[in-house]
Design an enzyme around this catalytic site. Sequence first.
Site, PDB file in Angstrom:
ATOM      1  CG  ASN A 149      -0.259   0.037   2.549  1.00  0.00           C
ATOM      2  OD1 ASN A 149       0.881   0.478   2.661  1.00  0.00           O
ATOM      3  ND2 ASN A 149      -0.943  -0.435   3.580  1.00  0.00           N
ATOM      4  CG  ASP A 150       5.026   1.071   0.896  1.00  0.00           C
ATOM      5  OD1 ASP A 150       4.291   0.952   1.896  1.00  0.00           O
ATOM      6  OD2 ASP A 150       6.156   0.573   0.813  1.00  0.00           O
ATOM      7  N   GLY A 163       6.250   5.058   4.089  1.00  0.00           N
ATOM      8  CA  GLY A 163       5.604   3.760   3.949  1.00  0.00           C
ATOM      9  C   GLY A 163       5.112   3.106   5.218  1.00  0.00           C
ATOM     10  CG  ASP A 193      -3.732  19.366  15.859  1.00  0.00           C
ATOM     11  OD1 ASP A 193      -2.652  19.233  16.450  1.00  0.00           O
ATOM     12  OD2 ASP A 193      -3.862  20.032  14.809  1.00  0.00           O
ATOM     13  CD  GLU A 203      -0.963  20.870  19.832  1.00  0.00           C
ATOM     14  OE1 GLU A 203       0.239  20.813  19.559  1.00  0.00           O
ATOM     15  OE2 GLU A 203      -1.855  20.975  18.967  1.00  0.00           O
TER      16      GLU A 203
END
Length: 619
Positions: free
Chosen positions: A132-133, A153, A332, A361
């Site tokens: 799946n890279d 990857g 986030d 955060e």
Amino acid sequence: MLLFMDMLGHAQLERVEPLNWWVGFNNTQLQLLVKHPNISEAIPSILYKGVTVKKVHKADSPNYLFIDLEIDKTTKAGTFDIVFKFKNGNEIKQPYQFKARPKPAENYVGFNSSDAVYLMTPDRFANGDPSNDINQSLLEKNIDRTNDYARHGGDIKGITNHLDYIEDLGFTAIWPCPLLINDMPQSSYHGYAMTDFYEIDPRFGTLTDYIELSHAAEKKGIKLIMDQVANHCGIEHWWMKDLPFKDWVNYQKNYEDNKANWNDKVTITSNHRRTTNQDRYASKNDHKEMVNGWFVSGMPDLNQRNPFMATYIIQNSIWWIETAGLGGIRQDTYPYPDKDFMSQWAGAIMNEYPKFSIVGEEWSTNPLLIGYWQKGADNKDGYQSNLKSPMDFAMQHQIVNGLNERESWDTGLIKMYEGLANDFYYATPKDIMIFPDNHDMSRIFTQLKEDVTNTKMALSYILTLPRIPQIYYGTEILMNDTAKPGDHGLIRTDFPGGWQGDAVNAFTGEGLNDAQKDMQSFMKKVLNYRKTSKAIHDGKTIHFAPFIGTYLLFRIIDGETVAVIINKNDSPITINLKRYDEIGLKGKTLKNIVTNETFVWKDDMVLNSKGITILSTKI
């Protein structure tokens, strides 16, 4: 009209989100976002027992409808059609599914002070599925491990394949940086520029892979924390090509008028002055620029004051909790969205999952700002965040300063002592997340000038504080960014052994140097002791002001006392233990949790060299 057909001949709409829902929530309302060419011309209806179409909202774009549903408490799980009828007599039938909830709400137990969290950047941790890279359908098509800002990857299966390693180290929770698709032309590896909030990035794997990771982790007693972003998306997000409302994102007209040559010159970005959320003297302009401004030019700022956007984000978070059986959410850039919305968002989640956990955060070294965001804070403006866990950037800063500085009246260990003394301000200190570093800051080994002993002292202190500790992957093998301090690509270096053919394999120990092996062993011993230490999880905390280059902290609960001794003296020193008589250790035998040596607490103690000593009455 463009139609999307399923295998049974039903016409499929371009998008219906959430992708499915569940019966049995406290909140019986659901709002569906429907996207399809000219769908605003259609009238939707549902014939399913216990489901009522309460209201249909048209958007500014003709290609959207927002449908408000009421789901009766008696509604059963099942699949039904939403029928869209057009004035010309055409109709589209869209199958939709209500599922039974996989487990009761009280069984969604979040992280707490008994946990230790392992943070990782998935693209850089381990490549479990090389197939799946590369995905030619996406904008960034290649991988290049020689480029710190390209895809490398790493993927979900890489994490799943190494849960044994994470468990063996002593961690009880994992936090992968975002795994949702970032179909961006470059630097898409980090995950924070999402282009679809309901899709796993295919370069990381599939939704099935993500669910399998959650289940595999749960079997090992490891909670899965999902990194989410309510503030912004990626500029290649599918809705940026056809925004539903004129105020779906902030400064939308500016974007639409300039999208052909969009760059920093025409972007209205945030001033990043987060104090405007609390500052009673802040100008309206400063606050507007902070909250409404785009995080960066490639990340459109979502307008949570639009009620449809607000509902979309809340439902998306709940969808992922149910779908993946999450053990927590990390949110986030917490101070950047509309703060009233963030209270609503966190409150909606905790209303459904009373034992759940969310960490937000707030990158500030000011404990007043951090404490403001925690549930139970006595804020002068009356604000209640509903957020259980802010992040302790303030204490992290003081630990680094305290260990790097020379000892004097107002420098060195006193910074750590006074930093912890600020806990008087926090509503519940043990619910705050502490860390030596993370994916956005220099590695702790670099911050501490590659001093192994200081690094051990920092990590030990963090792991014994009344906090929830988070450790970034590779800390256990002294990963660093010393060549380019603060460089994000270097901070997020590949974990050795995560790729076939790596000369060094930190998972097996092959190729690690002695210092790396020693640190790995040290971390394993401290973390595994912490895993079962009630004193560290919930005990009383007592610390003594630094004295002659030493600083002692104690964690105490019935039947267990943990003594943490930090010593910055290079030469041997004898410390008088009578100073600590109030702890009640005299005559007791304690064990060093790292060396397994025993020590009888008498009148004095010889510390032969600079370093950390952790003693426990649990023998």
